[in-house]
Structures are given as C-alpha cells and as structure tokens.
Write an enzyme that holds these catalytic residues in place. Structure first.
Site, mmCIF file in Angstrom:
data_model
loop_
_atom_site.group_PDB
_atom_site.id
_atom_site.type_symbol
_atom_site.label_atom_id
_atom_site.label_comp_id
_atom_site.label_asym_id
_atom_site.label_seq_id
_atom_site.Cartn_x
_atom_site.Cartn_y
_atom_site.Cartn_z
ATOM 1 N N LYS A 1 0.841 -1.212 0.000
ATOM 2 C CA LYS A 1 0.000 0.000 0.000
ATOM 3 C C LYS A 1 0.869 1.253 0.000
ATOM 4 O O LYS A 1 0.628 2.195 -0.779
ATOM 5 C CB LYS A 1 -0.940 -0.015 1.218
ATOM 6 C CG LYS A 1 -1.943 -1.160 1.205
ATOM 7 C CD LYS A 1 -2.925 -1.076 2.362
ATOM 8 C CE LYS A 1 -2.241 -1.332 3.698
ATOM 9 N NZ LYS A 1 -1.727 -2.714 3.808
ATOM 10 N N THR A 2 1.870 1.287 0.846
ATOM 11 C CA THR A 2 2.771 2.434 0.882
ATOM 12 C C THR A 2 3.577 2.547 -0.408
ATOM 13 O O THR A 2 3.852 3.653 -0.891
ATOM 14 C CB THR A 2 3.715 2.326 2.091
ATOM 15 O OG1 THR A 2 2.935 2.215 3.294
ATOM 16 C CG2 THR A 2 4.608 3.551 2.198
ATOM 17 N N ASP B 1 -1.439 6.924 6.367
ATOM 18 C CA ASP B 1 -1.394 5.502 6.677
ATOM 19 C C ASP B 1 -2.257 5.217 7.904
ATOM 20 O O ASP B 1 -2.414 6.077 8.783
ATOM 21 C CB ASP B 1 0.052 5.074 6.933
ATOM 22 C CG ASP B 1 0.231 3.575 6.829
ATOM 23 O OD1 ASP B 1 -0.707 2.896 6.376
ATOM 24 O OD2 ASP B 1 1.310 3.075 7.192
ATOM 25 N N THR C 1 -5.490 -1.276 7.131
ATOM 26 C CA THR C 1 -5.537 -2.727 7.258
ATOM 27 C C THR C 1 -6.850 -3.197 7.866
ATOM 28 O O THR C 1 -7.095 -4.398 7.954
ATOM 29 C CB THR C 1 -4.375 -3.214 8.140
ATOM 30 O OG1 THR C 1 -4.437 -2.550 9.413
ATOM 31 C CG2 THR C 1 -3.031 -2.900 7.498
ATOM 32 N N ARG D 1 6.798 -8.021 2.015
ATOM 33 C CA ARG D 1 7.612 -7.542 3.136
ATOM 34 C C ARG D 1 8.284 -8.706 3.855
ATOM 35 O O ARG D 1 9.459 -8.625 4.239
ATOM 36 C CB ARG D 1 6.741 -6.749 4.112
ATOM 37 C CG ARG D 1 7.506 -6.169 5.301
ATOM 38 C CD ARG D 1 6.577 -5.422 6.228
ATOM 39 N NE ARG D 1 5.983 -4.266 5.559
ATOM 40 C CZ ARG D 1 4.920 -3.614 6.016
ATOM 41 N NH1 ARG D 1 4.331 -4.020 7.130
ATOM 42 N NH2 ARG D 1 4.452 -2.582 5.359
#
Length: 352
Positions: free
Chosen positions: A84-85, A129, A178, A237
C-alpha cells in the site's frame, strides 16, 4: 521523510572494497539515503503482482494526464506488507508531483492535519497511513477538504468567535488501512477509487526476491529464490525480510552466494518450515492437539497454556493458520484440522 544518520564513526574506511571475505563496500553504507528505499519500486511498471490493481491505476493515471487535473482520492486496503505504501509513493512520481506522508495515530487534533493541507500544492498527494485510526474530530475536519478543497477555522471563543474559510489547492488524498471495516461510511464514500490488495502467489514473490537480490548486490539461485518465496506467507515484506536474513547467513557462513543449501540451513536456524510456519505457530498447533485433544478450545485457554496474550494469538498466529486451513473457528473455540496433523505428523492423544 528520509532517515538522516544519527551516529557515524570517525574511522570510516578509506578504500572502496568491492566485496570478498573481508572489507567493506563504502559505496553502500547503511546510513546512505538510498538504502531506505532501495527495495521499493520507483515506477508503476516496476511493481510486481497486483496486476489488476496496477492496470486500473494506469488507466486513471493516463486519464489524469490527458485532462491535466489532480487524481481522485484513493483508498488502499488490505493486510500489512502487501504494498500500500509502495503504490502511494509511486503515483506521485508517475505524475511528477509532491508527496506528504503522515499516519492516523499521529493526527490527534485538527491542528495537526492543518499544516499538511495548507502546504499541499496543486495536484500533490497526501498519504495517510492507518487512516481508520483517525480521531472523529480530525475525520470531520477533513470532509470539506476532500470534497470542496477548503477548511473552516474557528478563531476566538464565545460570542467573539468567528469562522474563517480557507481555500486549499486541489490535492489527492491516499488513505491506507488494514482494517477497512473500522472506517466510517461518510469517510469511505468520499474516496473516488477503492482498491483492495490481496496476497501474492509464489511466482510473483520469486520475481520480487530475484529483483531485490540484485539491488542488495547478492547472487541467488533460482531454487533458493523459490524456497524464500514459499516461506513468505504471500507477503512481499516478509520475503524481503527473509532475503535479508539469507544474505546475512550466506555472508557469515558461506561465500556470500545464496544457494539452496545455504537457504535450508538459514531457515533451519530461524525455525521456519517450508510452508512458512514459525516456532510459535507449531507450538500453537501442538498445544491444541496434545493439551486440548484437537479442540474445541477457547483462545483464552490457549493463551494461558502458551503463556502468550490472547490478542497476540488472534492478531499474529491465527490468521495464517486459518489461511492454511490448519485450524477452524467455531462458537465453542478453535479446532485443529487433519491438514495440520498431517503437516506436523501428529495424532490425537488416546482417550483417557
């Protein structure tokens, strides 16, 4: 914001070593500004996976360029670690505009959000975020900024108070969450586009591991890349973290090349099996089988048996076990499945 070095040694190496058993590559220091984002794609074409999401974003980017107007507000939701980032940082680079980054928990009052809004230039991006953790007062303050590009500021108190209407430059808000179910309907409906990011398959993760091993200046075999990918739980990640561990292990225990044998030894030390189950996951399943005869067992009872808080089990351990089909949730508690017994090579304890 780019991380600045806090402490640097006085005796930095003068020679530029290119690698080997000894020496330090001074062209790739940990305090280098490039190190923070070295594994993050810089363009939309470099993003691996999420093909449908990327294609839809490419369409709205092309339309935005042709109309020469700011991009519509965008909401990105999905589990952590899926990019997302990354997508939020790529879009401004595609349009050649600025990006401001903040998070929901850091905006405790409207005054904390105001500098970001007033500093936004025409067509720039504001990335928030964990936007579901915005306080109610901040959320209501951002409504007119998203719809009408204005903010209402109250000056003074009592009968002397007056409201000043401040116009803002047209900007794009990108929200990442999230927990999309925790967003209020008024905030969710103000986003023009909403994209959900899903878990990656092994082939996509293999490609990510290969690309990032090049960026980390590490040689890796195809088999080793696959072994890392299938232990990554479908999350880039996690794949990057395991790649860094394999690189450290190869540098310390081998010749620096990540091979299948090196990966096997590295993950044996890390206690991660071929499906990505960690030691805590296996303890959970073994306790459910041996102590509670396979269930049903309440999460509180499991937490006390493992000496782990129940919320930690619910947030960290159980989601992946549910995805693997190793446990089931029922009104009476957690139940182990036959797939988990076969994977761990366990049997139910004898009655009595």
């Amino acid at each position: 914001m780019v991380r600045e070095p806090v402490i640097k040694g006085d005796d930095e190496p003068e020679d530029d070593f290119s690698g080997g058993a000894v020496g330090w590559d001074s062209s790739y220091l940990a305090d280098d500004a490039e190190y923070d984002d070295v594994l993050r794609p810089q363009r939309l074409s470099e993003v691996v996976g999420q093909r449908q999401v990327v294609e839809r974003l490419q369409v709205i980017l092309d339309a935005t360029r042709k109309r020469n107007e700011p991009l519509g507000h965008l909401l990105l939701d999905g589990p952590p670690g899926l990019g997302k980032t990354t997508l939020a940082s790529v879009l401004p680079k595609e349009l050649g505009t600025e990006l401001q980054i903040t998070s929901g928990p850091s905006l405790s009052a409207p005054k904390d959000l105001l500098p970001y809004l007033t500093n936004a230039s025409h067509g720039s991006f504001l990335f928030i975020d964990e936007i579901h953790r915005l306080p109610a007062t901040v959320e209501e303050f951002i409504y007119p900024a998203m719809e009408d590009f204005r903010v209402d500021i109250t000056l003074g108190d009592g009968i002397n108070a007056r409201t000043v209407n401040m116009k803002l430059q047209k900007f794009t808000l990108i929200g990442a969450t999230t927990r999309s179910g925790m967003l209020t309907a008024p905030l969710r409906d103000r986003f023009v586009r909403r994209e959900h990011l899903d878990f990656y398959d092994d082939d996509e993760l293999v490609e990510i591991v290969r690309r990032n091993s090049i960026k980390l200046r590490t040689q890796i075999s195809d088999d080793a890349a696959f072994e890392i990918a299938r232990r990554s739980r479908g999350t880039p990640r996690k794949a990057n973290n395991l790649l860094r561990w394999a690189r450290d292990f190869a540098t310390s225990k081998a010749d620096g090349h990540i091979t299948n044998e090196v990966v096997a030894k590295a993950f044996e030390m890390l206690e991660i099996d071929h499906l990505g189950l960690e030691r805590q996951d296996r303890r959970y399943l073994e306790t459910l089988v041996k102590t509670f005869s396979g269930g049903p067992a309440g999460v509180q009872a499991l937490g006390h048996s493992l000496n782990i808080p129940a919320d930690t089990l619910e947030d960290e351990v159980e989601p992946f076990l549910l995805r693997c089909g190793f446990i089931q949730r029922s009104p009476r508690g957690r139940i182990v499945t036959m797939a988990a017994l076969e994977h761990l090579k366990l049997t139910f304890p004898e009655a009595g």
